[in-house]
Design a protein around this motif. Sequence first.
Motif, mmCIF file in Angstrom:
data_model
loop_
_atom_site.group_PDB
_atom_site.id
_atom_site.type_symbol
_atom_site.label_atom_id
_atom_site.label_comp_id
_atom_site.label_asym_id
_atom_site.label_seq_id
_atom_site.Cartn_x
_atom_site.Cartn_y
_atom_site.Cartn_z
ATOM 1 N N GLY A 1 55.503 -7.940 -85.084
ATOM 2 C CA GLY A 1 54.826 -8.136 -86.367
ATOM 3 C C GLY A 1 53.386 -8.566 -86.185
ATOM 4 O O GLY A 1 52.482 -8.079 -86.881
ATOM 5 N N TYR A 2 53.157 -9.455 -85.224
ATOM 6 C CA TYR A 2 51.800 -9.931 -84.947
ATOM 7 C C TYR A 2 50.886 -8.781 -84.537
ATOM 8 O O TYR A 2 49.784 -8.611 -85.076
ATOM 9 C CB TYR A 2 51.858 -10.988 -83.841
ATOM 10 C CG TYR A 2 50.496 -11.391 -83.296
ATOM 11 C CD1 TYR A 2 49.718 -12.334 -83.948
ATOM 12 C CD2 TYR A 2 49.993 -10.820 -82.125
ATOM 13 C CE1 TYR A 2 48.481 -12.714 -83.454
ATOM 14 C CE2 TYR A 2 48.762 -11.180 -81.624
ATOM 15 C CZ TYR A 2 48.005 -12.130 -82.288
ATOM 16 O OH TYR A 2 46.782 -12.487 -81.794
ATOM 17 N N PHE A 3 51.344 -7.965 -83.576
ATOM 18 C CA PHE A 3 50.489 -6.882 -83.076
ATOM 19 C C PHE A 3 50.345 -5.746 -84.089
ATOM 20 O O PHE A 3 49.294 -5.099 -84.129
ATOM 21 C CB PHE A 3 51.031 -6.356 -81.745
ATOM 22 C CG PHE A 3 50.731 -7.272 -80.603
ATOM 23 C CD1 PHE A 3 49.458 -7.350 -80.077
ATOM 24 C CD2 PHE A 3 51.718 -8.085 -80.078
ATOM 25 C CE1 PHE A 3 49.164 -8.213 -79.036
ATOM 26 C CE2 PHE A 3 51.439 -8.952 -79.035
ATOM 27 C CZ PHE A 3 50.158 -9.022 -78.520
ATOM 28 N N PHE A 4 51.372 -5.532 -84.906
ATOM 29 C CA PHE A 4 51.229 -4.500 -85.929
ATOM 30 C C PHE A 4 50.154 -4.882 -86.947
ATOM 31 O O PHE A 4 49.263 -4.083 -87.259
ATOM 32 C CB PHE A 4 52.552 -4.258 -86.647
ATOM 33 C CG PHE A 4 52.404 -3.397 -87.871
ATOM 34 C CD1 PHE A 4 52.157 -2.037 -87.752
ATOM 35 C CD2 PHE A 4 52.488 -3.956 -89.141
ATOM 36 C CE1 PHE A 4 52.005 -1.243 -88.886
ATOM 37 C CE2 PHE A 4 52.341 -3.173 -90.275
ATOM 38 C CZ PHE A 4 52.097 -1.808 -90.140
ATOM 39 N N PHE A 5 50.241 -6.098 -87.469
ATOM 40 C CA PHE A 5 49.284 -6.496 -88.504
ATOM 41 C C PHE A 5 47.873 -6.684 -87.939
ATOM 42 O O PHE A 5 46.884 -6.414 -88.626
ATOM 43 C CB PHE A 5 49.763 -7.773 -89.200
ATOM 44 C CG PHE A 5 50.902 -7.541 -90.138
ATOM 45 C CD1 PHE A 5 50.695 -6.887 -91.343
ATOM 46 C CD2 PHE A 5 52.186 -7.948 -89.818
ATOM 47 C CE1 PHE A 5 51.750 -6.643 -92.216
ATOM 48 C CE2 PHE A 5 53.241 -7.716 -90.674
ATOM 49 C CZ PHE A 5 53.028 -7.068 -91.884
ATOM 50 N N LYS A 6 47.778 -7.090 -86.688
ATOM 51 C CA LYS A 6 46.454 -7.275 -86.107
ATOM 52 C C LYS A 6 45.770 -5.933 -85.841
ATOM 53 O O LYS A 6 44.553 -5.795 -86.054
ATOM 54 C CB LYS A 6 46.550 -8.065 -84.806
ATOM 55 C CG LYS A 6 45.185 -8.315 -84.156
ATOM 56 C CD LYS A 6 45.268 -9.289 -83.008
ATOM 57 C CE LYS A 6 43.872 -9.578 -82.454
ATOM 58 N NZ LYS A 6 43.903 -10.578 -81.362
ATOM 59 N N TYR A 7 46.530 -4.925 -85.390
ATOM 60 C CA TYR A 7 45.946 -3.640 -85.003
ATOM 61 C C TYR A 7 46.423 -2.496 -85.909
ATOM 62 O O TYR A 7 46.397 -1.334 -85.501
ATOM 63 C CB TYR A 7 46.301 -3.329 -83.545
ATOM 64 C CG TYR A 7 45.802 -4.350 -82.570
ATOM 65 C CD1 TYR A 7 44.438 -4.519 -82.354
ATOM 66 C CD2 TYR A 7 46.675 -5.171 -81.854
ATOM 67 C CE1 TYR A 7 43.964 -5.463 -81.450
ATOM 68 C CE2 TYR A 7 46.215 -6.113 -80.946
ATOM 69 C CZ TYR A 7 44.860 -6.257 -80.755
ATOM 70 O OH TYR A 7 44.388 -7.198 -79.872
ATOM 71 N N ARG A 8 46.850 -2.809 -87.131
ATOM 72 C CA ARG A 8 47.452 -1.804 -88.002
ATOM 73 C C ARG A 8 46.530 -0.623 -88.307
ATOM 74 O O ARG A 8 47.006 0.494 -88.511
ATOM 75 C CB ARG A 8 47.932 -2.438 -89.306
ATOM 76 C CG ARG A 8 46.833 -3.106 -90.135
ATOM 77 C CD ARG A 8 47.435 -3.855 -91.310
ATOM 78 N NE ARG A 8 46.433 -4.500 -92.142
ATOM 79 C CZ ARG A 8 45.899 -5.691 -91.873
ATOM 80 N NH1 ARG A 8 46.271 -6.347 -90.772
ATOM 81 N NH2 ARG A 8 45.000 -6.213 -92.683
ATOM 82 N N LYS A 9 45.221 -0.845 -88.310
ATOM 83 C CA LYS A 9 44.308 0.262 -88.610
ATOM 84 C C LYS A 9 44.242 1.284 -87.480
ATOM 85 O O LYS A 9 43.728 2.386 -87.662
ATOM 86 C CB LYS A 9 42.910 -0.262 -88.918
ATOM 87 C CG LYS A 9 42.198 -0.909 -87.746
ATOM 88 C CD LYS A 9 40.795 -1.374 -88.159
ATOM 89 C CE LYS A 9 40.052 -2.007 -86.986
ATOM 90 N NZ LYS A 9 38.696 -2.463 -87.383
ATOM 91 N N PHE A 10 44.789 0.937 -86.309
ATOM 92 C CA PHE A 10 44.792 1.863 -85.175
ATOM 93 C C PHE A 10 46.093 2.661 -85.064
ATOM 94 O O PHE A 10 46.219 3.498 -84.163
ATOM 95 C CB PHE A 10 44.567 1.095 -83.866
ATOM 96 C CG PHE A 10 43.228 0.407 -83.785
ATOM 97 C CD1 PHE A 10 42.084 1.125 -83.476
ATOM 98 C CD2 PHE A 10 43.118 -0.956 -84.033
ATOM 99 C CE1 PHE A 10 40.849 0.495 -83.396
ATOM 100 C CE2 PHE A 10 41.886 -1.592 -83.961
ATOM 101 C CZ PHE A 10 40.748 -0.868 -83.646
ATOM 102 N N VAL A 11 47.073 2.378 -85.943
ATOM 103 C CA VAL A 11 48.344 3.102 -85.873
ATOM 104 C C VAL A 11 48.113 4.592 -86.125
ATOM 105 O O VAL A 11 47.486 4.976 -87.110
ATOM 106 C CB VAL A 11 49.349 2.556 -86.905
ATOM 107 C CG1 VAL A 11 50.640 3.377 -86.859
ATOM 108 C CG2 VAL A 11 49.659 1.087 -86.631
ATOM 109 N N GLN A 12 48.619 5.427 -85.243
ATOM 110 C CA GLN A 12 48.462 6.877 -85.370
ATOM 111 C C GLN A 12 49.757 7.455 -85.959
ATOM 112 O O GLN A 12 50.638 7.932 -85.249
ATOM 113 C CB GLN A 12 48.115 7.479 -84.009
ATOM 114 C CG GLN A 12 46.778 6.958 -83.486
ATOM 115 C CD GLN A 12 46.398 7.505 -82.130
ATOM 116 O OE1 GLN A 12 46.898 8.537 -81.697
ATOM 117 N NE2 GLN A 12 45.496 6.812 -81.452
#
Length: 256
Positions: free
Chosen positions: A69-80
């Motif tokens: 959850g931490y890494f998703f919300f921190k880097y969510r704009k990079f999700v491809q």
Amino acid sequence: MGDRDAWASRLTVCMVHYLILIIICIVGAMLQATIGFGFPIFAMIFLVMIFPFSTAVTITQFAGLLGVGYFFFKYRKFVQWRVLLPFLVPALLIGISLTYVSVEFPVSQLKIGLGLVLIGIALLFLFRSGSIGVKPTPQMGFLMGSLSGVMNGLFAVGGPPVALYLLPTTEDKLGYIASANAYFLIFKIFSLPIRFSNGSIQREHIPFLLVSLFSMTIGILIGDRLMRRIPKPLLRIMVYSFVAVSGLIIILQEIF
């Protein structure tokens, strides 16, 4: 005197279990943060020694929720999402279905075969990654997503196929980390209620859940710093090597 000695012995065992859990969560969270997966595999190696299998799976899944959850919300704009969706759909459908039956499923022989597949695929990607040319096609996404769904549903260790698919197909390191953790977060949101409903967690396990969250927080903060310093070529070697080691560990656990 006998009751006091028995109580002291139980207290000592309990404290040892807490210490083991803290170390596992800190080290496992650092591993997860650094290479994008690995905490469930690392945790399950040791937690099954002190908890019933279903309880170890649920504690691992619950603790891992904080990290992904931490890494998703921190880097969510990079999700491809374009790359991830063909993988995500079969992984969810197969994984959630198998989660329901995983408690009674005889998986010893399947795990040995799975371990051999992981070792073979990892070695192939590690030594011929430049010539394989894996592309984010719907077919490849469906194949690797299905494999991850089987592994997650039965063993709660669906990370290796995620890495094998996403690492060559995402554009950069942050895209890989963000996309992998997006998948893990979505899967855990669906699977954790099933894990909790099957009776694997009793009242005495609740303190272990809380300790796991605290320990994961420490490991995540350390691992996040390490991850940003690792170039993608080195990350590729680390990921494929860990996949191969994971396959070997799965086989050895069943043999011995």
